[in-house]
Design an enzyme around this catalytic site. Structure first.
Site, PDB file in Angstrom:
ATOM      1  N   CYS A  38      10.332  -6.361   0.458  1.00 20.58           N
ATOM      2  CA  CYS A  38      10.824  -5.408   1.391  1.00 20.58           C
ATOM      3  C   CYS A  38      11.884  -6.134   2.131  1.00 20.58           C
ATOM      4  O   CYS A  38      12.833  -5.469   2.703  1.00 20.58           O
ATOM      5  CB  CYS A  38       9.844  -4.759   2.242  1.00 20.58           C
ATOM      6  N   GLU A  92       8.110   0.032   3.777  1.00 19.70           N
ATOM      7  CA  GLU A  92       9.397  -0.005   4.030  1.00 19.70           C
ATOM      8  C   GLU A  92      10.048   0.696   2.954  1.00 19.70           C
ATOM      9  O   GLU A  92      11.151   1.557   3.166  1.00 19.70           O
ATOM     10  CB  GLU A  92      10.015  -1.255   4.052  1.00 19.70           C
ATOM     11  N   ASN A 131       2.722   3.062   2.607  1.00 18.36           N
ATOM     12  CA  ASN A 131       2.444   2.323   1.171  1.00 18.36           C
ATOM     13  C   ASN A 131       1.591   3.324   0.298  1.00 18.36           C
ATOM     14  O   ASN A 131       0.651   3.989   0.753  1.00 18.36           O
ATOM     15  CB  ASN A 131       1.644   1.108   1.243  1.00 18.36           C
ATOM     16  N   CYS A 175       7.360  -8.049   3.416  1.00 17.96           N
ATOM     17  CA  CYS A 175       7.228  -9.342   2.279  1.00 17.96           C
ATOM     18  C   CYS A 175       8.751  -9.455   1.721  1.00 17.96           C
ATOM     19  O   CYS A 175       9.634  -8.916   1.971  1.00 17.96           O
ATOM     20  CB  CYS A 175       6.220  -8.629   1.403  1.00 17.96           C
ATOM     21  N   ASP A 184      -1.977  -6.077  -3.299  1.00 19.00           N
ATOM     22  CA  ASP A 184      -0.670  -5.522  -2.836  1.00 19.00           C
ATOM     23  C   ASP A 184       0.480  -6.338  -2.693  1.00 19.00           C
ATOM     24  O   ASP A 184       1.717  -5.883  -2.679  1.00 19.00           O
ATOM     25  CB  ASP A 184      -0.885  -4.447  -1.578  1.00 19.00           C
ATOM     26  N   HIS A 231       6.058   0.382  -1.186  1.00 15.95           N
ATOM     27  CA  HIS A 231       5.564  -0.481   0.121  1.00 15.95           C
ATOM     28  C   HIS A 231       5.980   0.519   1.254  1.00 15.95           C
ATOM     29  O   HIS A 231       6.712   1.646   0.949  1.00 15.95           O
ATOM     30  CB  HIS A 231       6.162  -1.796   0.468  1.00 15.95           C
TER      31      HIS A 231
END
Lengths: 144, 144
Positions: free
Chosen positions: A78, A50, A37, A75, A138, A48
């Site tokens: 992602c 990922e 991130n 999330c 975030d 992020h």
């Protein structure tokens, strides 16, 4: 394979960032890309863990057979990345501090492995306690 | 508001890239960020039009009341972005050449407006005809 993601998360924590790391591996276990991130480090809300690992892996015609490891349950953003590009498997360090969309991914045919790794959980627990507002930012959870 | 996204898409086409553009506006119509797909330009598979516009808008505590305009119906990845960060409204230039996940977004409470704009559709139609493999790559649809 989680250790690469965890190293990224720890580096992010040391930088004062959101400590989520990820890595993408080919079907034979070759590391394709790793990242963390970068909201704080680059002022970039789009990166992020990922998406950073995915970017680092560069352009690829197919993600068939690949595995994404991530220190934290992914999330929606992602999870959408994983599903759109056909990443086959997701290995999640922990889903205690944030339950992302891994069940949704599993329902769409992505193999999901939840490790419940204590080091991942301890890192996120410390971060959320120390910087709750940054964490809310975030994940788009700041109210108002 | 679509014209900013369309300008970005046209610039992407001129660069030989995937011609999808997007822009993010505040509730009062102020442009917060704009961008375009950068797969070809930067060798970056993580930058779709929507994620580029989101990144360009920088860190924000909340996306309440914001509108994302995009020349093309958003894929899972970009739809996940929109949902995770609570972007309130999506204005889609066209959903003819690619039907993304706008119905899923609408089901999750995002206001979705489909314009069926001929300029957006013509641009994508030309691109898909000229560079079918690049387009398949961009949406993770290369078989094998």
């Amino acid at each position: 394979m989680l250790s690469v993601a965890l190293d990224e998360a720890r580096a992010g924590y040391a930088e004062g960032g959101v400590p989520v790391g990820a890595a993408l591996f080919s079907a034979d276990g070759t590391l394709l890309g790793r990242g963390r991130n970068r909201r704080v480090q680059d002022g970039d809300p789009s990166t992020h863990g990922e998406t950073a690992a995915f970017r680092a892996a560069g352009r690829r015609p197919s993600y068939r057979g690949t595995t994404m490891t991530t220190t934290l349950s992914p999330c929606w953003y992602c999870s959408g990345l994983i599903l759109q590009f056909g990443i086959s498997r997701v290995v999640v360090g922990e889903a205690r501090t944030f339950e992302g969309r891994h069940e949704w991914l599993a329902g769409h045919g992505v193999e999901v492995v939840i490790l419940d790794n204590a080091e991942c959980a301890d890192l996120m627990t410390a971060f959320v306690r120390e910087q709750p507002r940054l964490w809310q930012e975030d994940i788009g959870a700041v109210s108002g």
